[in-house]
Write a protein that holds these residues in place. Structure first.
Motif, PDB file in Angstrom:
ATOM      1  N   ILE A  94       0.843  -1.204   0.000  1.00  0.00           N
ATOM      2  CA  ILE A  94       0.000   0.000   0.000  1.00  0.00           C
ATOM      3  C   ILE A  94       0.880   1.257   0.000  1.00  0.00           C
ATOM      4  O   ILE A  94       0.625   2.206  -0.744  1.00  0.00           O
ATOM      5  CB  ILE A  94      -0.975  -0.016   1.205  1.00  0.00           C
ATOM      6  CG1 ILE A  94      -2.018  -1.121   0.999  1.00  0.00           C
ATOM      7  CG2 ILE A  94      -1.678   1.339   1.381  1.00  0.00           C
ATOM      8  CD1 ILE A  94      -2.832  -1.471   2.213  1.00  0.00           C
ATOM      9  N   ILE A  95       1.966   1.229   0.801  1.00  0.00           N
ATOM     10  CA  ILE A  95       2.909   2.365   0.831  1.00  0.00           C
ATOM     11  C   ILE A  95       3.508   2.570  -0.567  1.00  0.00           C
ATOM     12  O   ILE A  95       3.600   3.690  -1.062  1.00  0.00           O
ATOM     13  CB  ILE A  95       4.014   2.121   1.883  1.00  0.00           C
ATOM     14  CG1 ILE A  95       3.433   2.239   3.295  1.00  0.00           C
ATOM     15  CG2 ILE A  95       5.174   3.109   1.707  1.00  0.00           C
ATOM     16  CD1 ILE A  95       4.340   1.733   4.392  1.00  0.00           C
ATOM     17  N   PHE A  96       3.866   1.471  -1.201  1.00  0.00           N
ATOM     18  CA  PHE A  96       4.434   1.529  -2.559  1.00  0.00           C
ATOM     19  C   PHE A  96       3.443   2.173  -3.526  1.00  0.00           C
ATOM     20  O   PHE A  96       3.801   3.048  -4.315  1.00  0.00           O
ATOM     21  CB  PHE A  96       4.826   0.117  -3.012  1.00  0.00           C
ATOM     22  CG  PHE A  96       5.249   0.057  -4.453  1.00  0.00           C
ATOM     23  CD1 PHE A  96       4.368  -0.393  -5.430  1.00  0.00           C
ATOM     24  CD2 PHE A  96       6.514   0.489  -4.832  1.00  0.00           C
ATOM     25  CE1 PHE A  96       4.743  -0.428  -6.765  1.00  0.00           C
ATOM     26  CE2 PHE A  96       6.903   0.451  -6.175  1.00  0.00           C
ATOM     27  CZ  PHE A  96       6.013  -0.004  -7.143  1.00  0.00           C
ATOM     28  N   VAL A  97       2.182   1.749  -3.463  1.00  0.00           N
ATOM     29  CA  VAL A  97       1.149   2.312  -4.338  1.00  0.00           C
ATOM     30  C   VAL A  97       1.013   3.817  -4.091  1.00  0.00           C
ATOM     31  O   VAL A  97       0.975   4.612  -5.036  1.00  0.00           O
ATOM     32  CB  VAL A  97      -0.215   1.600  -4.111  1.00  0.00           C
ATOM     33  CG1 VAL A  97      -1.352   2.327  -4.822  1.00  0.00           C
ATOM     34  CG2 VAL A  97      -0.132   0.154  -4.610  1.00  0.00           C
TER      35      VAL A  97
ATOM     36  N   PHE B 227       1.994   9.302  -5.691  1.00  0.00           N
ATOM     37  CA  PHE B 227       2.560  10.583  -5.275  1.00  0.00           C
ATOM     38  C   PHE B 227       3.632  11.060  -6.266  1.00  0.00           C
ATOM     39  O   PHE B 227       3.645  12.208  -6.688  1.00  0.00           O
ATOM     40  CB  PHE B 227       3.152  10.439  -3.866  1.00  0.00           C
ATOM     41  CG  PHE B 227       3.719  11.722  -3.321  1.00  0.00           C
ATOM     42  CD1 PHE B 227       5.080  11.882  -3.173  1.00  0.00           C
ATOM     43  CD2 PHE B 227       2.882  12.774  -2.965  1.00  0.00           C
ATOM     44  CE1 PHE B 227       5.608  13.059  -2.679  1.00  0.00           C
ATOM     45  CE2 PHE B 227       3.392  13.960  -2.477  1.00  0.00           C
ATOM     46  CZ  PHE B 227       4.771  14.105  -2.333  1.00  0.00           C
ATOM     47  N   ALA B 228       4.491  10.154  -6.690  1.00  0.00           N
ATOM     48  CA  ALA B 228       5.572  10.494  -7.618  1.00  0.00           C
ATOM     49  C   ALA B 228       5.023  10.965  -8.965  1.00  0.00           C
ATOM     50  O   ALA B 228       5.609  11.804  -9.642  1.00  0.00           O
ATOM     51  CB  ALA B 228       6.489   9.291  -7.794  1.00  0.00           C
TER      52      ALA B 228
ATOM     53  N   LYS C  48       0.827  16.696 -14.169  1.00  0.00           N
ATOM     54  CA  LYS C  48      -0.103  17.589 -14.877  1.00  0.00           C
ATOM     55  C   LYS C  48      -0.158  18.997 -14.286  1.00  0.00           C
ATOM     56  O   LYS C  48      -1.017  19.771 -14.610  1.00  0.00           O
ATOM     57  CB  LYS C  48      -1.516  16.982 -14.857  1.00  0.00           C
ATOM     58  CG  LYS C  48      -1.665  15.778 -15.765  1.00  0.00           C
ATOM     59  CD  LYS C  48      -3.077  15.226 -15.687  1.00  0.00           C
ATOM     60  CE  LYS C  48      -3.201  13.976 -16.534  1.00  0.00           C
ATOM     61  NZ  LYS C  48      -4.497  13.318 -16.287  1.00  0.00           N
ATOM     62  N   VAL C  49       0.786  19.302 -13.404  1.00  0.00           N
ATOM     63  CA  VAL C  49       0.752  20.556 -12.656  1.00  0.00           C
ATOM     64  C   VAL C  49       0.809  21.792 -13.564  1.00  0.00           C
ATOM     65  O   VAL C  49       0.164  22.785 -13.284  1.00  0.00           O
ATOM     66  CB  VAL C  49       1.899  20.586 -11.614  1.00  0.00           C
ATOM     67  CG1 VAL C  49       2.144  21.978 -11.071  1.00  0.00           C
ATOM     68  CG2 VAL C  49       1.574  19.656 -10.467  1.00  0.00           C
TER      69      VAL C  49
ATOM     70  N   ASN D 283       0.098  18.911  -0.922  1.00  0.00           N
ATOM     71  CA  ASN D 283       1.365  18.319  -0.462  1.00  0.00           C
ATOM     72  C   ASN D 283       1.693  18.716   0.965  1.00  0.00           C
ATOM     73  O   ASN D 283       2.104  17.873   1.771  1.00  0.00           O
ATOM     74  CB  ASN D 283       2.516  18.741  -1.387  1.00  0.00           C
ATOM     75  CG  ASN D 283       2.409  18.079  -2.751  1.00  0.00           C
ATOM     76  OD1 ASN D 283       1.664  17.114  -2.914  1.00  0.00           O
ATOM     77  ND2 ASN D 283       3.127  18.606  -3.726  1.00  0.00           N
ATOM     78  N   ILE D 284       1.490  20.006   1.244  1.00  0.00           N
ATOM     79  CA  ILE D 284       1.735  20.484   2.622  1.00  0.00           C
ATOM     80  C   ILE D 284       0.814  19.739   3.593  1.00  0.00           C
ATOM     81  O   ILE D 284       1.234  19.261   4.640  1.00  0.00           O
ATOM     82  CB  ILE D 284       1.479  22.019   2.726  1.00  0.00           C
ATOM     83  CG1 ILE D 284       2.465  22.789   1.833  1.00  0.00           C
ATOM     84  CG2 ILE D 284       1.547  22.490   4.172  1.00  0.00           C
ATOM     85  CD1 ILE D 284       3.912  22.779   2.282  1.00  0.00           C
TER      86      ILE D 284
END
Ligand SMILES: [Cu+2]
Length: 172
Positions: A17-20, A25-26, A31-32, A46-47
């Protein structure tokens, strides 16, 4: 052995789950560029994410240390009491206590899975754990009231499951 396997599986699934989450997140900043507003939104997110992680980490550090909570709250060193469940009864190494006694019940089973349910004299459950063959679970309890306590089986274990009862006396 089974507990170790359950722990290993939980750990593996948690890591997955952490990996997902890390993967998502990465990729979340891809698309920012197309609007300034969205950029701002992602920044705030993110903050927020970091704040939530930090508060979770801090809370965990301070609270997990105290597990189990009733043990952290109790006074003194526990008295060790061995409890062995079997079809259909309980063997207990000591069954008379005083108010204030702080007990570590080491619970196991001779045959199948049973439950260890500790009830006060009003039949309110005050502590419980599983009684498992080839494994010892420890449950801590500090007696605060005198009376006749009962240990009942909480796991249907056979035809005479209902007769599994053992009394404990707690004196003033
Ligand atoms: Cu039983």
């Amino acid at each position: 052995m089974y507990q170790q396997a359950a722990w290993d599986i939980t750990l593996l699934l948690s890591l997955f789950i952490i990996f997902v989450f890390l993967f998502v997140f990465a990729r979340s900043d891809k698309k920012v560029d197309y609007t300034g507003i969205q950029k701002k939104g992602y920044f705030i997110r993110n903050i927020w994410f970091i704040l939530v992680c930090l508060s979770l980490l801090t809370t965990s550090l301070f609270t997990l240390k105290q597990l189990p909570y009733h043990r952290a709250a109790a006074k003194g060193t526990p008295v060790d009491v061995d409890v062995t469940a079997m079809q259909f009864g309980f063997e207990i190494s000591k069954d008379t206590f005083k108010v204030g006694d702080y007990i570590a019940f080491h619970v196991t089973s001779k045959d199948v899975n049973h439950g260890f349910g500790l009830y006060d004299d009003k039949m309110n459950i005050v502590a419980q754990t599983q009684a498992m063959p080839q494994y010892t679970n420890t449950v801590y309890y500090q007696f605060t009231k005198p009376g006749t306590y009962s240990i009942l089986c909480l796991e249907y274990c056979g035809a005479a499951h209902h007769i599994m009862k053992r009394e404990i006396i707690v004196n003033e």
